[in-house]
Write a protein that holds these residues in place. Structure first.
Motif, PDB file in Angstrom:
ATOM      1  N   TYR A   1       0.809  -1.166  -0.036  1.00 17.36           N
ATOM      2  CA  TYR A   1       0.021   0.094   0.053  1.00 17.36           C
ATOM      3  C   TYR A   1       0.818   1.218   0.226  1.00 17.36           C
TER       4      TYR A   1
ATOM      5  N   PRO B   1      -3.453 -12.480  14.044  1.00 15.91           N
ATOM      6  CA  PRO B   1      -3.732 -11.255  15.072  1.00 15.91           C
ATOM      7  C   PRO B   1      -4.367  -9.984  14.040  1.00 15.91           C
ATOM      8  N   SER B   2      -5.076  -9.029  14.516  1.00 10.24           N
ATOM      9  CA  SER B   2      -5.341  -7.943  13.711  1.00 10.24           C
ATOM     10  C   SER B   2      -4.230  -7.210  13.067  1.00 10.24           C
ATOM     11  N   GLY B   3      -4.520  -6.866  11.637  1.00  5.26           N
ATOM     12  CA  GLY B   3      -3.293  -6.062  10.906  1.00  5.26           C
ATOM     13  C   GLY B   3      -2.218  -7.201  10.390  1.00  5.26           C
ATOM     14  N   CYS B   4      -2.578  -8.366  10.515  1.00 10.09           N
ATOM     15  CA  CYS B   4      -1.365  -9.205  10.048  1.00 10.09           C
ATOM     16  C   CYS B   4      -1.542  -9.667   8.579  1.00 10.09           C
ATOM     17  N   GLY B   5      -2.432  -9.063   7.727  1.00 10.99           N
ATOM     18  CA  GLY B   5      -2.428  -9.180   6.304  1.00 10.99           C
ATOM     19  C   GLY B   5      -3.571 -10.160   6.018  1.00 10.99           C
TER      20      GLY B   5
ATOM     21  N   SER C   1      -6.970 -10.144   5.472  1.00  9.82           N
ATOM     22  CA  SER C   1      -7.935  -9.505   4.625  1.00  9.82           C
ATOM     23  C   SER C   1      -7.281  -8.944   3.316  1.00  9.82           C
TER      24      SER C   1
ATOM     25  N   ILE D   1      -7.564   0.329  -4.858  1.00 13.43           N
ATOM     26  CA  ILE D   1      -7.217   1.301  -3.938  1.00 13.43           C
ATOM     27  C   ILE D   1      -6.023   1.962  -4.443  1.00 13.43           C
TER      28      ILE D   1
HETATM   29  P1  ADP Z   1      -5.921  -8.189   9.011  1.00 18.68           P
HETATM   30  O1  ADP Z   1      -7.117  -8.561   8.041  1.00 18.68           O
HETATM   31  O2  ADP Z   1      -5.035  -9.286   9.321  1.00 18.68           O
HETATM   32  O3  ADP Z   1      -6.650  -7.388  10.186  1.00 18.68           O
HETATM   33  P2  ADP Z   1      -5.126  -6.296   6.874  1.00 18.68           P
HETATM   34  O4  ADP Z   1      -4.882  -7.152   5.676  1.00 18.68           O
HETATM   35  O5  ADP Z   1      -6.408  -5.379   6.988  1.00 18.68           O
HETATM   36  O6  ADP Z   1      -4.912  -7.103   8.237  1.00 18.68           O
HETATM   37  O7  ADP Z   1      -3.998  -5.209   7.306  1.00 18.68           O
HETATM   38  C1  ADP Z   1      -2.595  -5.478   6.878  1.00 18.68           C
HETATM   39  C2  ADP Z   1      -1.872  -4.248   6.653  1.00 18.68           C
HETATM   40  O8  ADP Z   1      -2.083  -3.481   5.582  1.00 18.68           O
HETATM   41  C3  ADP Z   1      -2.100  -3.353   7.907  1.00 18.68           C
HETATM   42  O9  ADP Z   1      -0.750  -2.681   8.424  1.00 18.68           O
HETATM   43  C4  ADP Z   1      -2.819  -2.235   7.720  1.00 18.68           C
HETATM   44  O10 ADP Z   1      -2.902  -1.346   8.297  1.00 18.68           O
HETATM   45  C5  ADP Z   1      -2.491  -2.181   6.165  1.00 18.68           C
HETATM   46  N1  ADP Z   1      -3.829  -1.834   5.184  1.00 18.68           N
HETATM   47  C6  ADP Z   1      -4.839  -2.420   5.146  1.00 18.68           C
HETATM   48  N2  ADP Z   1      -5.705  -1.715   4.269  1.00 18.68           N
HETATM   49  C7  ADP Z   1      -4.931  -0.777   3.831  1.00 18.68           C
HETATM   50  C8  ADP Z   1      -5.244   0.339   2.886  1.00 18.68           C
HETATM   51  N3  ADP Z   1      -6.481   0.325   2.357  1.00 18.68           N
HETATM   52  N4  ADP Z   1      -4.350   1.175   2.758  1.00 18.68           N
HETATM   53  C9  ADP Z   1      -3.139   1.103   3.412  1.00 18.68           C
HETATM   54  N5  ADP Z   1      -2.949   0.628   4.369  1.00 18.68           N
HETATM   55  C10 ADP Z   1      -3.647  -0.775   4.528  1.00 18.68           C
END
Ligand code: ADP
Ligand code: ADP
Length: 237
Positions: free
Chosen positions: A13, A37-41, A43, A56
């Motif tokens: 990103y 954990p949350s934020g691990c990638g 999604s 995006i």
């Molecule tokens: P999870 O689903 O495991 O909670 P995410 O995939 O949402 O994690 O996020 C992984 C990383 O990518 C995080 O550091 C998050 O801040 C970043 N991130 C997710 N979506 C975006 C976005 N649209 N723009 C910038 N950074 C993003």
């Protein structure tokens, strides 16, 4: 052959790496849980499969996403076609502001199905697949917004299934729901797999992963660190 596999998929990103090289393959008729954990990638990885995050600004997906031997992570890919074949269900139920019937028929019509009898048949079939038919068959003309949260989510699942995908991506589909609604969704997930669909589900709920999935992939800080049979991952005897 797997219906889908990723080869060294990375996601950045705006130049910041969110997902390191991830290679996984997915078979028909299986449920794979993505946990961590949350934020691990999790999604981010899920959304790279249908190229959703490519929309995006500043997001770049590297590597290959191979669907039936076709690398879809290329410039010319028809994302509408891809998202019909690879359906997606989100955390928040998001039915259209339309009747229950039209929520499903609208998508079918936009994909070229016009005959009323065909539409009726597919609407019933997909509502049955999402275990919602009995609850709504007498009120198909009511607004989708009159349904409970759990029913709305099953309607969203039905809408996805109506397009007859062979892969369904689910991003925390039960996080907004109570335990009874969650149970109904979990039954639907197991049922989809038994009918040959490849389901990939992000969940933060370990119990849910162990209940619904055959296989679990564990993510930590942008890296898929472990993937294996779910009972093995959870250390069951
Ligand atoms: P999870 O689903 O495991 O909670 P995410 O995939 O949402 O994690 O996020 C992984 C990383 O990518 C995080 O550091 C998050 O801040 C970043 N991130 C997710 N979506 C975006 C976005 N649209 N723009 C910038 N950074 C993003
Ligand atoms: P069309 O309706 O012309 O086929 P769309 O991309 O709007 O094209 O929708 C295709 C299908 O994908 C929808 O019927 C719906 O099932 C699903 N879909 C598209 N966008 C969303 C969204 N934001 N949330 C949930 N499902 C969506």
């Amino acid at each position: 052959d797997p219906v889908l596999h990723t080869h060294d998929v990375t996601v950045d990103y705006s130049g910041k790496r969110a997902l390191n090289e991830t290679s996984l393959s997915f078979e028909s008729g299986t449920v794979t849980a993505l946990i961590g954990p949350s934020g691990c990638g999790k999604s981010t990885f899920l959304r790279s499969i249908n190229l959703m995050n490519r929309e995006i600004p500043g997001c770049v997906i590297g590597g290959k996403v191979v669907y039936h031997d076709i690398n879809v992570n290329t410039r010319g890919i028809d994302t509408l076609w891809l998202r019909k074949r690879v359906g997606m269900v989100f955390q928040q139920p998001n039915p259209f502001r339309k009747s229950i019937y039209e929520n499903i028929a609208f998508a079918l019509k936009s994909h070229g199905m016009t005959k009323r009898a065909d539409l009726d048949e597919r609407v019933e079939k997909s509502l049955r697949s999402a275990a919602l038919w009995d609850e709504v068959k007498d009120k198909l003309r009511d607004s989708a917004y009159a349904l409970s949260g759990g029913q709305q989510q099953r309607l969203c699942i039905a809408r996805t299934l109506a397009l007859e995908p062979d892969v369904v991506l689910m991003d925390e589909p039960c996080s907004a729901l109570d335990p009874i609604a969650t149970f109904a969704i979990e039954e639907t997930i197991t049922d989809m797999a038994s009918r040959g669909i490849c389901v990939i589900i992000v969940t933060h709920n370990m119990q849910q992963a162990s209940r619904v999935s055959n296989r679990t992939a564990f993510f930590l800080m942008g890296t898929m660190v472990e993937c294996g049979d779910t009972p093995q991952i959870f250390g069951a005897p």
